[in-house]
Design a protein around this motif. Structure first.
Motif, PDB file in Angstrom:
ATOM      1  N   ILE A 183      38.795  52.623  40.289  1.00 47.87           N
ATOM      2  CA  ILE A 183      38.258  51.134  40.644  1.00 47.87           C
ATOM      3  C   ILE A 183      37.598  51.428  41.845  1.00 47.87           C
ATOM      4  N   PHE A 184      36.697  50.349  41.971  1.00 44.15           N
ATOM      5  CA  PHE A 184      35.683  50.304  43.393  1.00 44.15           C
ATOM      6  C   PHE A 184      35.789  48.916  43.695  1.00 44.15           C
ATOM      7  N   SER A 185      35.835  48.411  44.841  1.00 46.26           N
ATOM      8  CA  SER A 185      35.896  47.185  45.240  1.00 46.26           C
ATOM      9  C   SER A 185      35.914  46.867  46.609  1.00 46.26           C
ATOM     10  N   TRP A 186      36.061  45.510  47.231  1.00 47.58           N
ATOM     11  CA  TRP A 186      36.169  45.160  48.637  1.00 47.58           C
ATOM     12  C   TRP A 186      37.323  45.760  49.045  1.00 47.58           C
ATOM     13  N   ASP A 187      38.187  46.138  48.397  1.00 47.07           N
ATOM     14  CA  ASP A 187      39.665  46.518  48.762  1.00 47.07           C
ATOM     15  C   ASP A 187      39.668  48.114  48.674  1.00 47.07           C
ATOM     16  N   ASN A 188      39.169  48.766  47.523  1.00 45.05           N
ATOM     17  CA  ASN A 188      39.347  50.255  47.346  1.00 45.05           C
ATOM     18  C   ASN A 188      38.133  50.951  47.595  1.00 45.05           C
ATOM     19  N   GLN A 242      41.275  38.867  37.569  1.00 49.41           N
ATOM     20  CA  GLN A 242      41.136  37.935  38.370  1.00 49.41           C
ATOM     21  C   GLN A 242      39.809  38.510  39.100  1.00 49.41           C
ATOM     22  N   VAL A 243      38.634  37.695  38.603  1.00 44.58           N
ATOM     23  CA  VAL A 243      37.300  37.807  39.233  1.00 44.58           C
ATOM     24  C   VAL A 243      36.989  39.205  38.727  1.00 44.58           C
ATOM     25  N   ASN A 244      37.039  39.761  37.543  1.00 43.45           N
ATOM     26  CA  ASN A 244      36.621  40.883  36.979  1.00 43.45           C
ATOM     27  C   ASN A 244      35.180  41.344  37.303  1.00 43.45           C
ATOM     28  N   MET A 245      34.282  40.483  37.217  1.00 39.12           N
ATOM     29  CA  MET A 245      33.107  40.793  37.639  1.00 39.12           C
ATOM     30  C   MET A 245      32.780  41.565  38.814  1.00 39.12           C
ATOM     31  N   GLN A 246      33.533  41.344  39.988  1.00 43.04           N
ATOM     32  CA  GLN A 246      33.485  42.117  41.191  1.00 43.04           C
ATOM     33  C   GLN A 246      33.544  43.591  40.914  1.00 43.04           C
ATOM     34  N   TYR A 247      34.348  44.140  39.855  1.00 45.30           N
ATOM     35  CA  TYR A 247      34.569  45.505  39.634  1.00 45.30           C
ATOM     36  C   TYR A 247      33.393  45.967  38.628  1.00 45.30           C
ATOM     37  N   VAL A 248      32.940  45.009  37.925  1.00 47.87           N
ATOM     38  CA  VAL A 248      31.620  45.543  37.112  1.00 47.87           C
ATOM     39  C   VAL A 248      30.654  45.810  38.046  1.00 47.87           C
ATOM     40  N   THR A 249      30.330  44.832  38.774  1.00 48.97           N
ATOM     41  CA  THR A 249      29.048  45.325  39.672  1.00 48.97           C
ATOM     42  C   THR A 249      29.268  46.198  40.698  1.00 48.97           C
ATOM     43  N   SER A 250      30.465  46.497  41.105  1.00 53.41           N
ATOM     44  CA  SER A 250      30.607  47.557  42.032  1.00 53.41           C
ATOM     45  C   SER A 250      30.676  48.818  41.529  1.00 53.41           C
ATOM     46  N   GLN A 374      37.309  32.885  36.744  1.00 49.54           N
ATOM     47  CA  GLN A 374      36.236  32.853  35.828  1.00 49.54           C
ATOM     48  C   GLN A 374      34.860  32.412  36.401  1.00 49.54           C
ATOM     49  N   SER A 375      35.337  31.348  37.294  1.00 50.45           N
ATOM     50  CA  SER A 375      33.997  30.627  37.536  1.00 50.45           C
ATOM     51  C   SER A 375      33.655  30.744  39.192  1.00 50.45           C
ATOM     52  N   GLU A 376      34.450  31.580  39.878  1.00 50.94           N
ATOM     53  CA  GLU A 376      34.178  31.602  41.403  1.00 50.94           C
ATOM     54  C   GLU A 376      33.000  32.781  41.574  1.00 50.94           C
ATOM     55  N   PRO A 377      31.919  32.455  42.477  1.00 49.54           N
ATOM     56  CA  PRO A 377      31.006  33.455  42.934  1.00 49.54           C
ATOM     57  C   PRO A 377      31.482  34.144  44.181  1.00 49.54           C
ATOM     58  N   ALA A 378      31.090  35.238  44.496  1.00 47.97           N
ATOM     59  CA  ALA A 378      31.422  35.884  45.697  1.00 47.97           C
ATOM     60  C   ALA A 378      30.342  36.582  46.143  1.00 47.97           C
ATOM     61  N   THR A 379      29.991  36.819  47.432  1.00 50.29           N
ATOM     62  CA  THR A 379      28.930  37.779  47.956  1.00 50.29           C
ATOM     63  C   THR A 379      29.355  39.134  47.678  1.00 50.29           C
ATOM     64  N   TYR A 380      30.356  39.611  47.584  1.00 51.32           N
ATOM     65  CA  TYR A 380      30.842  40.811  47.122  1.00 51.32           C
ATOM     66  C   TYR A 380      30.305  41.316  45.811  1.00 51.32           C
ATOM     67  N   ILE A 381      30.427  40.333  44.747  1.00 48.85           N
ATOM     68  CA  ILE A 381      29.792  40.664  43.456  1.00 48.85           C
ATOM     69  C   ILE A 381      28.279  40.735  43.420  1.00 48.85           C
ATOM     70  N   ASN A 382      27.500  39.804  44.081  1.00 48.97           N
ATOM     71  CA  ASN A 382      26.110  39.909  44.294  1.00 48.97           C
ATOM     72  C   ASN A 382      25.764  41.005  44.762  1.00 48.97           C
ATOM     73  N   ALA A 383      26.214  41.540  46.126  1.00 45.53           N
ATOM     74  CA  ALA A 383      25.586  42.590  46.863  1.00 45.53           C
ATOM     75  C   ALA A 383      25.689  43.669  46.053  1.00 45.53           C
ATOM     76  N   ALA A 384      26.809  43.880  45.467  1.00 45.84           N
ATOM     77  CA  ALA A 384      26.824  45.441  44.384  1.00 45.84           C
ATOM     78  C   ALA A 384      25.720  45.056  43.425  1.00 45.84           C
ATOM     79  N   ALA A 385      25.412  43.962  42.974  1.00 51.53           N
ATOM     80  CA  ALA A 385      24.396  43.856  41.711  1.00 51.53           C
ATOM     81  C   ALA A 385      23.117  44.223  42.300  1.00 51.53           C
ATOM     82  N   VAL A 386      22.712  44.022  43.287  1.00 42.67           N
ATOM     83  CA  VAL A 386      21.196  44.104  43.912  1.00 42.67           C
ATOM     84  C   VAL A 386      20.752  45.690  43.533  1.00 42.67           C
ATOM     85  N   GLY A 387      21.477  46.565  43.876  1.00 43.27           N
ATOM     86  CA  GLY A 387      20.926  47.790  43.554  1.00 43.27           C
ATOM     87  C   GLY A 387      20.837  48.349  41.986  1.00 43.27           C
ATOM     88  N   PRO A 388      21.614  47.984  41.162  1.00 42.24           N
ATOM     89  CA  PRO A 388      21.293  48.076  39.590  1.00 42.24           C
ATOM     90  C   PRO A 388      20.211  47.244  39.310  1.00 42.24           C
TER      91      PRO A 388
END
Length: 398
Positions: A183-188, A242-250, A374-388
């Motif tokens: 996994i890769f995320s704000w925590d790991n 829990q907010v799976n998209m954060q792992y997807v983008t990272s 499912q419905s909460e956005p987060a800066t750490y989802i978006n920031a990781a998506a910018v590169g791809p």
């Protein structure tokens, strides 16, 4: 916020040329964050401020930023109450950003780097998890579940890239290499640090970094071969509910970046009997990005405001409450819940570009404001998506 800043900086370093006119916007966003992080690190000697606002009290209120009246408690880590994880990540953010501004704003870059060094020294010298020091001020919201070793590795890896100072490399080696990650995320940060260090072998042809490359490829195998990664029927990587998209983008960021590194020398590696090429990783990454943007069973774009069908009831106070311009009178904590949170009406304000937590393991999405996972956005989802996004925009621009 520090992880978001590190990822946005890494996106800018890797894909800045593909950002076009958005490069200036990316730099402005990074500087907005690093100005704050510098203040957090330098306001009081020996102290790193890491949070403002009691999260328990804040969660009891559903109100606009303009109306916030909850207690603004200030939280910090210090020698007696260490926080190697939050300090290591802050150092990573400052060091990565120093590279972003090295040419465009040299004096600011130097300030970022000198501050990063001091914060990293603090993280190394006074070790401990900030969860242990701050307790309910950060848990259960942002506990340090993975410990702080990954942030020490991550911070040192970024400082090594920014300085080429061998002491950081010696420190990295002293941490050992026994932590496997899927996994890769704000925590790991283990996987991210190893991909970053792999660049030395794949791009710079420095063979001494091959152990990190092998660890990075062990991580890639866990993603590619489905050994510890499941995918929905629609093809979305699914790690945690829990907010799976954060792992997807990272993780998608790591896929595109490692693919880019591999392509420089046409490097390949094996996952069991499967030969993995740069194309293998790129194709998988594109599926994730396409899914986010609407190529999925629901034909739902999980980026708010993109396409015709996107989440209308996101878990976001400013988006869900009538704007200050329309209704200048204050909405109280409870009134915000009763009038806006529990209603089935669409949000009156569109948070354009925000990526939300995403669907469940069956590709289902309720578009329910009450379901934060499912419905909460987060800066750490978006920031990781910018590169791809920049990578594929550049790849398919012709």
């Amino acid at each position: 916020m520090a992880f978001s800043t590190t990822m946005l900086s890494w996106s800018t370093l890797e894909y800045g040329k593909k950002l076009g006119p958005q490069l200036a916007e990316a730099r402005a966003a990074i500087k907005w964050a690093t100005d704050y992080l510098i203040k957090c690190a330098t306001a009081t000697p020996g102290v790193l401020y890491v949070g403002i606002g009691d999260p328990n009290e804040d969660h009891k209120c559903w109100e606009r930023p303009e109306d916030m009246d909850t207690i603004r408690s200030v939280y910090s880590v210090s020698q007696k109450n260490p926080g190697s994880d939050v300090a290591g990540e802050t150092a990573a953010a400052l060091a990565a950003a120093s590279l972003v501004f090295r040419s465009s704003n040299p004096s600011y870059s130097k300030l970022l780097l000198s501050t990063a060094k001091k914060v990293m020294q603090f993280a190394i010298q006074y070790r401990g998890a900030y969860s242990d020091s701050l307790g309910s001020a950060v848990c259960p919201f942002y506990c340090s579940y993975s410990g702080y070793k990954d942030e020490l590795l991550w911070g040192a890896a970024w400082l090594y890239r920014a300085t080429n100072d061998g002491s950081y490399l010696n420190f990295i080696k002293s941490l050992g290499a026994d932590d496997s990650a899927d996994i890769f995320s704000w925590d790991n940060k283990f996987a991210g640090a190893r991909v970053l260090l792999s660049r030395r072998t794949l791009v710079d042809n420095d063979k001494s970094f091959e152990p990190f490359m092998r660890q990075a490829e062990d991580f890639m195998c866990k993603i590619v071969s489905n050994s510890t990664t499941t995918y929905t029927r629609g093809g979305l990587m699914f790690k945690l509910p829990q907010v799976n998209m954060q792992y997807v983008t990272s993780i998608t960021f790591l896929l595109t970046t490692y693919s880019k590194y591999m392509a420089t020398t046409k490097h390949t590696f094996n996952c069991g009997n499967q030969i993995v090429t740069s194309t293998t990783l790129r194709v998988l990454a594109k599926k994730q990005v396409d899914y986010i943007l609407g190529v999925n069973p629901l034909k739902m774009s999980y980026m708010v405001g993109f396409g015709q069908n996107y989440p209308k009831r996101i878990h976001h106070r400013g988006s869900s409450i009538t704007s200050f311009a329309v209704h200048p009178q204050s909405f109280g904590c409870n009134q915000g819940f009763q009038q806006f949170f529990y209603t089935s009406n669409p949000n009156p304000n569109i948070l354009t570009g925000a990526i939300v937590g995403g669907p469940d393991q069956s590709d289902g999405f309720a578009d329910n404001r009450n379901d934060y996972s499912q419905s909460e956005p987060a800066t750490y989802i978006n920031a990781a998506a910018v590169g791809p996004l920049a990578y594929f925009a550049g790849l398919y621009s012709n």
